[in-house]
Design a protein around this motif. Structure first.
Motif, PDB file in Angstrom:
ATOM      1  N   GLY A  18     -55.425   5.040  28.126  1.00  0.00           N
ATOM      2  CA  GLY A  18     -55.633   4.397  26.839  1.00  0.00           C
ATOM      3  C   GLY A  18     -57.091   4.137  26.534  1.00  0.00           C
ATOM      4  O   GLY A  18     -57.440   3.748  25.423  1.00  0.00           O
ATOM      5  N   GLU A  19     -57.964   4.367  27.528  1.00  0.00           N
ATOM      6  CA  GLU A  19     -59.415   4.254  27.348  1.00  0.00           C
ATOM      7  C   GLU A  19     -60.066   5.621  27.568  1.00  0.00           C
ATOM      8  O   GLU A  19     -60.502   6.266  26.625  1.00  0.00           O
ATOM      9  N   LEU A  34     -59.368  -3.582  21.052  1.00  0.00           N
ATOM     10  CA  LEU A  34     -60.759  -3.144  21.188  1.00  0.00           C
ATOM     11  C   LEU A  34     -60.877  -1.633  21.058  1.00  0.00           C
ATOM     12  O   LEU A  34     -61.761  -1.120  20.356  1.00  0.00           O
ATOM     13  N   CYS A  35     -59.977  -0.912  21.723  1.00  0.00           N
ATOM     14  CA  CYS A  35     -60.039   0.555  21.692  1.00  0.00           C
ATOM     15  C   CYS A  35     -59.810   1.103  20.290  1.00  0.00           C
ATOM     16  O   CYS A  35     -60.519   2.015  19.845  1.00  0.00           O
ATOM     17  N   GLY A  68     -50.276   5.598  25.713  1.00  0.00           N
ATOM     18  CA  GLY A  68     -48.863   5.512  25.355  1.00  0.00           C
ATOM     19  C   GLY A  68     -48.532   5.350  23.893  1.00  0.00           C
ATOM     20  O   GLY A  68     -47.351   5.195  23.557  1.00  0.00           O
ATOM     21  N   PHE A  69     -49.527   5.386  22.991  1.00  0.00           N
ATOM     22  CA  PHE A  69     -49.212   5.286  21.568  1.00  0.00           C
ATOM     23  C   PHE A  69     -48.817   6.654  21.033  1.00  0.00           C
ATOM     24  O   PHE A  69     -49.420   7.208  20.110  1.00  0.00           O
ATOM     25  N   ALA A  70     -47.776   7.209  21.623  1.00  0.00           N
ATOM     26  CA  ALA A  70     -47.331   8.566  21.304  1.00  0.00           C
ATOM     27  C   ALA A  70     -45.931   8.775  21.860  1.00  0.00           C
ATOM     28  O   ALA A  70     -45.456   8.001  22.701  1.00  0.00           O
ATOM     29  N   GLY A 129     -54.647   5.931  22.107  1.00  0.00           N
ATOM     30  CA  GLY A 129     -54.724   4.701  22.884  1.00  0.00           C
ATOM     31  C   GLY A 129     -53.384   4.326  23.501  1.00  0.00           C
ATOM     32  O   GLY A 129     -52.418   5.091  23.483  1.00  0.00           O
ATOM     33  N   GLY A 130     -53.348   3.110  24.044  1.00  0.00           N
ATOM     34  CA  GLY A 130     -52.117   2.599  24.654  1.00  0.00           C
ATOM     35  C   GLY A 130     -52.248   2.491  26.154  1.00  0.00           C
ATOM     36  O   GLY A 130     -51.990   3.460  26.868  1.00  0.00           O
TER      37      GLY A 130
END
Length: 330
Positions: free
Chosen positions: A94-95, A48-49, A100-102, A64-65
């Motif tokens: 993540g919102e 969704l994000c 954590g997408f890093a 995100g994440g």
């Protein structure tokens, strides 16, 4: 110093894009602890994000994440020291806060928990929010006296991340688990995880037109919501309960009060986002004692940052089975 991240941007026309970029460390948000991210989890909410849906992300650019695990680089909090392994789930990371997408993340110390010794950082993300949610749901069912000897427990959306982990955890605890899935190809993996029986959605969704159906299940973990939830409630035994943990089929439902007032059925809401620190530590300790990595590995897909947008589309379309974990160094 720079780090790689999947950066989500939204232009003036409202179009959302996701691209791997190198960013200065100074771009990270404020926080007490800087973490080197070793693994991130992937959830429906991440889909969704990344799609700009649900009004979950309010500020762009964004990373995100909602789940990650790694090792502390710097800490201003006495509970954490450099080199220590930690987990983060929830707290709208993540919102509303970069996640954590890093390769790097900076967060508040109160949002972290120490990694249990029995888990690797990868194991913790195979579990992730999904595992934590399942443990909360199981604890709530057990508090109501729903034990293995009480009867069958049904898990809806059993092929997804939360559902498949619910099958595994309940099976490990000795429950007879009936797994509901719309994907027949997942029957064998779910039986290996611990399901006693795997049924299609029709087992729940066949509408009798009655306010109550024949009593079958002592309890349930429902990851689907929507139209399935009221049909499920009709089939729960007296003094049984349904733990509602997801909304893959929709956020609203229309149901009768009759299961509640004639059978004493309970509907339990499960919120894993703001679980207090001490409770999260206890939940992760319990998860670490139940999780068997080898038993679940066939349900795990490992990807890199650049592959996340493709999986975001798949998870929203119901096309992801089990758990997806992200290696940010790939």
């Amino acid at each position: 110093m720079e780090f790689r991240a999947l950066l989500t941007q939204r232009d003036e026309a409202g179009e959302v894009t996701n691209r791997v970029e190198r960013l200065p460390i100074e771009h990270l948000p404020e926080g007490d602890v800087l973490v080197s991210v070793e693994w991130a989890g992937f959830n429906y909410k991440d889909g969704l994000c990344l799609g700009g849906l649900g009004n979950l992300v309010r500020s762009y650019p964004h990373v995100g994440g909602v789940d990650f695990a790694g090792r502390v680089i710097e800490s201003r909090d006495a509970r954490y020291h450099p080199g220590q392994a930690v987990i983060l789930t929830g707290w709208r990371v993540g919102e509303s806060h970069w996640g954590g997408f890093a390769e790097r993340a900076r967060v508040k110390a109160d949002w972290l928990v120490p990694l249990p010794k029995r888990l690797s950082t990868r194991d913790s993300m195979v579990l992730g929010t999904a595992g934590l949610t399942v443990m909360l749901a199981v604890n709530r069912l057990r508090l109501l006296g729903i034990a293995p000897q009480s009867g069958e427990i049904v898990v809806t959306g059993a092929g997804g991340g939360v559902g498949s982990q619910a099958v595994m955890m309940l099976g490990r605890l000795g429950y007879r688990v009936v797994a509901i899935s719309g994907r027949p190809e997942l029957a064998e993996p779910l039986l290996r995880l611990g399901a006693s029986e795997v049924l299609g959605r029709d087992a729940i969704m066949t509408q009798s037109g009655k306010v109550l159906d024949k009593e079958r299940f002592a309890g349930a973990i429902d990851t689907v919501g929507g139209a399935m939830l009221p049909e499920l409630l009709k089939k729960i035994r007296s003094d049984g309960a349904v733990a509602a943990v997801g909304n893959a089929a929709g956020v609203s439902f229309e149901a009768s009060v009759i299961p509640f007032i004639l059978r004493g059925v309970s509907l339990l809401g499960i919120n894993s986002v703001t679980v207090p620190y001490e409770m999260r530590v206890a939940l992760w300790d319990r998860l670490s004692s139940l999780f068997v990595a080898g038993a679940y590995e066939r349900m795990v897909t490992e990807i890199g940052l650049a592959e996340i947008p493709t999986y975001a589309e798949r998870i929203l379309a119901g096309g992801v089975a089990g758990r997806v974990v992200i290696n940010p160094r790939r």
